[in-house]
Structure formats: structure tokens, C-alpha cells
Write a protein that holds these residues in place. Structure first.
Motif, PDB file in Angstrom:
ATOM      1  N   PRO A  38       0.822  -1.200   0.000  1.00  9.80           N
ATOM      2  CA  PRO A  38       0.000   0.000   0.000  1.00  9.80           C
ATOM      3  C   PRO A  38       0.862   1.259   0.000  1.00  9.80           C
ATOM      4  CG  PRO A  38       0.118  -0.885   2.219  1.00  9.80           C
ATOM      5  CD  PRO A  38       0.863  -1.846   1.322  1.00  9.80           C
ATOM      6  N   THR A  39       0.253   2.392  -0.333  1.00  8.83           N
ATOM      7  CA  THR A  39       0.964   3.665  -0.284  1.00  8.83           C
ATOM      8  C   THR A  39       1.375   3.925   1.166  1.00  8.83           C
ATOM      9  OG1 THR A  39      -0.336   4.514  -2.121  1.00  8.83           O
ATOM     10  CG2 THR A  39       0.758   6.148  -0.727  1.00  8.83           C
ATOM     11  N   PRO A  40       2.649   4.224   1.407  1.00 10.63           N
ATOM     12  CA  PRO A  40       3.094   4.414   2.797  1.00 10.63           C
ATOM     13  C   PRO A  40       2.535   5.688   3.419  1.00 10.63           C
ATOM     14  CG  PRO A  40       4.895   4.849   1.256  1.00 10.63           C
ATOM     15  CD  PRO A  40       3.748   4.349   0.451  1.00 10.63           C
ATOM     16  N   HIS A  41       2.407   5.654   4.726  1.00  8.62           N
ATOM     17  CA  HIS A  41       2.034   6.833   5.510  1.00  8.62           C
ATOM     18  C   HIS A  41       3.242   7.355   6.277  1.00  8.62           C
ATOM     19  CE1 HIS A  41      -2.209   6.200   4.726  1.00  8.62           C
ATOM     20  NE2 HIS A  41      -2.021   4.929   5.009  1.00  8.62           N
ATOM     21  N   VAL A  42       4.230   6.460   6.494  1.00 11.82           N
ATOM     22  CA  VAL A  42       5.450   6.792   7.232  1.00 11.82           C
ATOM     23  C   VAL A  42       6.637   6.209   6.479  1.00 11.82           C
ATOM     24  CG1 VAL A  42       6.725   6.523   9.399  1.00 11.82           C
ATOM     25  CG2 VAL A  42       4.228   6.718   9.450  1.00 11.82           C
ATOM     26  N   CYS A  43       7.692   7.015   6.335  1.00  8.76           N
ATOM     27  CA  CYS A  43       8.950   6.544   5.762  1.00  8.76           C
ATOM     28  C   CYS A  43      10.061   6.860   6.749  1.00  8.76           C
ATOM     29  CB  CYS A  43       9.260   7.240   4.438  1.00  8.76           C
ATOM     30  SG  CYS A  43       8.231   6.732   3.045  1.00  8.76           S
ATOM     31  N   LEU A  44      10.979   5.915   6.938  1.00  8.66           N
ATOM     32  CA  LEU A  44      12.161   6.117   7.760  1.00  8.66           C
ATOM     33  C   LEU A  44      13.375   6.112   6.839  1.00  8.66           C
ATOM     34  CD1 LEU A  44      13.837   6.221  10.398  1.00  8.66           C
ATOM     35  CD2 LEU A  44      13.765   3.714  10.385  1.00  8.66           C
ATOM     36  N   ILE A  45      14.137   7.196   6.879  1.00 10.12           N
ATOM     37  CA  ILE A  45      15.370   7.281   6.098  1.00 10.12           C
ATOM     38  C   ILE A  45      16.531   7.053   7.063  1.00 10.12           C
ATOM     39  CG2 ILE A  45      16.852   8.736   4.686  1.00 10.12           C
ATOM     40  CD1 ILE A  45      14.294  10.263   3.828  1.00 10.12           C
ATOM     41  N   MET A  55      18.963  13.507   0.675  1.00 12.09           N
ATOM     42  CA  MET A  55      18.100  14.309  -0.192  1.00 12.09           C
ATOM     43  C   MET A  55      17.461  13.440  -1.271  1.00 12.09           C
ATOM     44  SD  MET A  55      20.495  17.691  -0.227  1.00 12.09           S
ATOM     45  CE  MET A  55      19.489  18.641  -1.343  1.00 12.09           C
ATOM     46  N   ARG A  56      18.209  12.490  -1.816  1.00 16.11           N
ATOM     47  CA  ARG A  56      17.663  11.561  -2.820  1.00 16.11           C
ATOM     48  C   ARG A  56      16.553  10.712  -2.199  1.00 16.11           C
ATOM     49  NH1 ARG A  56      21.906   7.979  -3.485  1.00 16.11           N
ATOM     50  NH2 ARG A  56      20.901   6.798  -1.839  1.00 16.11           N
ATOM     51  N   ASP A  57      16.802  10.176  -1.003  1.00 17.02           N
ATOM     52  CA  ASP A  57      15.817   9.317  -0.348  1.00 17.02           C
ATOM     53  C   ASP A  57      14.585  10.121   0.085  1.00 17.02           C
ATOM     54  OD1 ASP A  57      17.602   7.280  -0.786  1.00 17.02           O
ATOM     55  OD2 ASP A  57      18.238   7.115   1.309  1.00 17.02           O
ATOM     56  N   PHE A  58      14.784  11.365   0.489  1.00 14.77           N
ATOM     57  CA  PHE A  58      13.656  12.222   0.856  1.00 14.77           C
ATOM     58  C   PHE A  58      12.769  12.483  -0.361  1.00 14.77           C
ATOM     59  CE2 PHE A  58      11.339  16.076   1.814  1.00 14.77           C
ATOM     60  CZ  PHE A  58      10.953  15.879   3.130  1.00 14.77           C
ATOM     61  N   ALA A  59      13.393  12.756  -1.509  1.00 14.37           N
ATOM     62  CA  ALA A  59      12.623  12.966  -2.744  1.00 14.37           C
ATOM     63  C   ALA A  59      11.827  11.714  -3.094  1.00 14.37           C
ATOM     64  CB  ALA A  59      13.555  13.356  -3.892  1.00 14.37           C
ATOM     65  N   PHE A  60      12.431  10.549  -2.904  1.00 13.12           N
ATOM     66  CA  PHE A  60      11.733   9.286  -3.141  1.00 13.12           C
ATOM     67  C   PHE A  60      10.507   9.181  -2.223  1.00 13.12           C
ATOM     68  CE2 PHE A  60      10.844   4.972  -1.783  1.00 13.12           C
ATOM     69  CZ  PHE A  60      10.679   4.307  -2.983  1.00 13.12           C
ATOM     70  N   CYS A  61      10.683   9.464  -0.945  1.00 17.19           N
ATOM     71  CA  CYS A  61       9.572   9.363   0.008  1.00 17.19           C
ATOM     72  C   CYS A  61       8.446  10.326  -0.354  1.00 17.19           C
ATOM     73  CB  CYS A  61      10.062   9.626   1.435  1.00 17.19           C
ATOM     74  SG  CYS A  61      11.155   8.329   2.075  1.00 17.19           S
ATOM     75  N   ARG A  62       8.797  11.538  -0.744  1.00 13.55           N
ATOM     76  CA  ARG A  62       7.762  12.506  -1.170  1.00 13.55           C
ATOM     77  C   ARG A  62       6.966  11.958  -2.350  1.00 13.55           C
ATOM     78  NH1 ARG A  62       9.404  18.708  -1.808  1.00 13.55           N
ATOM     79  NH2 ARG A  62       7.145  18.921  -1.916  1.00 13.55           N
ATOM     80  N   PRO A  66       2.133  10.784  -2.270  1.00 15.87           N
ATOM     81  CA  PRO A  66       1.628  11.989  -2.934  1.00 15.87           C
ATOM     82  C   PRO A  66       0.584  12.748  -2.117  1.00 15.87           C
ATOM     83  CG  PRO A  66       0.789  10.014  -4.009  1.00 15.87           C
ATOM     84  CD  PRO A  66       1.815   9.571  -3.014  1.00 15.87           C
ATOM     85  N   GLY A  67      -0.094  12.074  -1.211  1.00 12.31           N
ATOM     86  CA  GLY A  67      -1.079  12.741  -0.367  1.00 12.31           C
ATOM     87  C   GLY A  67      -0.491  13.254   0.931  1.00 12.31           C
ATOM     88  N   GLY A  68       0.800  13.102   1.110  1.00  9.43           N
ATOM     89  CA  GLY A  68       1.466  13.524   2.341  1.00  9.43           C
ATOM     90  C   GLY A  68       1.723  12.349   3.257  1.00  9.43           C
ATOM     91  N   GLY A  69       2.487  12.604   4.283  1.00  9.66           N
ATOM     92  CA  GLY A  69       2.822  11.574   5.247  1.00  9.66           C
ATOM     93  C   GLY A  69       3.969  12.033   6.118  1.00  9.66           C
ATOM     94  N   LEU A  70       4.425  11.146   6.965  1.00  8.40           N
ATOM     95  CA  LEU A  70       5.480  11.455   7.921  1.00  8.40           C
ATOM     96  C   LEU A  70       6.789  10.842   7.444  1.00  8.40           C
ATOM     97  CD1 LEU A  70       6.021  12.709  10.756  1.00  8.40           C
ATOM     98  CD2 LEU A  70       5.593  10.429  11.690  1.00  8.40           C
ATOM     99  N   ILE A  71       7.833  11.668   7.336  1.00  6.31           N
ATOM    100  CA  ILE A  71       9.155  11.188   6.941  1.00  6.31           C
ATOM    101  C   ILE A  71      10.084  11.400   8.133  1.00  6.31           C
ATOM    102  CG2 ILE A  71      11.082  11.417   5.340  1.00  6.31           C
ATOM    103  CD1 ILE A  71       9.096  12.519   3.273  1.00  6.31           C
ATOM    104  N   LEU A  72      10.697  10.310   8.576  1.00  8.39           N
ATOM    105  CA  LEU A  72      11.608  10.340   9.711  1.00  8.39           C
ATOM    106  C   LEU A  72      13.030  10.201   9.183  1.00  8.39           C
ATOM    107  CD1 LEU A  72       9.571   7.834  11.879  1.00  8.39           C
ATOM    108  CD2 LEU A  72       9.580  10.322  12.098  1.00  8.39           C
TER     109      LEU A  72
END
Length: 161
Positions: A38-45, A55-62, A66-72
Motif C-alpha cells: 500500500p501507499t506508505p504513511h510513514v517513511c524512515l530514512i 536528499m535523494r531518499d527524501f525525494a523518493f519518500c515525497r 503523494p497525499g502527504g505523510g510522515l518522513i523520519l
């Protein structure tokens, strides 16, 4: 560390929660961010610990959320220049977000924002990143020859400075 040991540790905390975790043993350049199900709601880098990789991994998480979420973002004291660049990009793009430093070394960025980071106890991000960047010349010095070579040699041996 490995995916197996991470999942085993998560399973000890919550078998039900661990069963919901989907892992990928590949770099973000090898995965289509729009194809995650499923589309993630949380990503951990927590990867290479370089500003460019962050920065590359953050762009991937964004792109994956596409609807937003939490990036750690783990290891704030190491990748603070990349984090500062991310915050500057979000501001320049006019992207709504909340950001907070979490114990010990995680910067959480809530794209949306959903309000999950609205607790007043969380530290102001810009001030903390500024304080880290002020000392960047020490990090650059520590990575130069011979200090960087000694540190990498010790890391390969498994010893700590």
C-alpha cells in the motif's frame, strides 16, 4: 544490521505491528515510488548517512506519498546540511509541513501537515539545524586525512573511538 534482525526486534515489541511493515532490500533508485502497495504513511530514512543520499531518499519518500505523510530522518547530527537543504526546498516550494526533532537523533517532517507533530514539547527545528551547521567545519576537518582514514579503519574493525 539486517532486515531480518530489524523485523525480529519489531516482532518482540508487537507481532501484529511488525506484520504490517513492508520492507524493500534495495536502494531508492531501484524502486518505483509510485508503485508501492500500500501507499506508505510513514517513511524512515536511515541509509548511507550522506547529505546527497538523504536528499535523494527524501525525494523518493515525497514521491511515494503523494497525499502527504510522515518522513523520519535518522542521524540528524550527521546529515544536518542535507536536512537544512530539504527544509529550504520545502519553504521555497510553499509545501505545507511541520517538523520536529525527536529523541535522540531523528528529524520528523510531516508533509501535509496532519498535526501529528503539534506537541509543544518538540524542539524548534530551524534553531537546532543552525546550531549543528555552525560546527560543520569540525566535521569536515574530522573527515580529512588522516583522521577520516583512522575513523573508517576503526569502523571496519568494529571498534569505537
Amino acid at each position: 544490521n539486517s532486515t531480518g534482525s530489524m523485523m525480529e526486534a519489531l516482532g518482540r515489541v508487537s507481532a501484529e505491528g511488525a506484520a504490517r511493515v513492508v520492507t524493500y532490500d534495495a536502494g531508492t533508485t531501484a524502486i518505483d515510488p509510485t508503485g508501492l502497495v500500500p501507499t506508505p504513511h510513514v517513511c524512515l530514512i536511515d541509509g548511507e548517512h550522506t547529505d546527497a543520499a538523504l536528499m535523494r531518499d527524501f525525494a523518493f519518500c515525497r514521491a511515494a506519498m503523494p497525499g502527504g505523510g510522515l518522513i523520519l530522518c535518522h542521524d540528524t547530527p550527521v546529515v544536518y546540511n542535507g536536512l537544512s537543504a530539504i527544509i529550504e526546498t520545502l519553504d521555497a516550494d510553499g509545501t505545507p509541513y511541520d517538523a520536529a526533532l525527536l529523541p535522540d537523533t531523528i528529524l520528523a517532517i510531516d508533509l501535509g501537515p496532519t498535526g501529528v507533530l503539534a506537541a509543544p514539547q518538540l524542539t524548534a527545528v530551524r534553531a537546532a539545524l543552525f546550531s549543528l551547521r555552525v560546527n560543520d567545519h569540525y566535521r569536515q576537518y574530522a573527515n580529512r586525512w588522516p583522521w577520516g582514514a583512522v575513523r573508517r579503519w576503526r569502523a571496519r574493525r568494529g571498534s569505537r573511538p
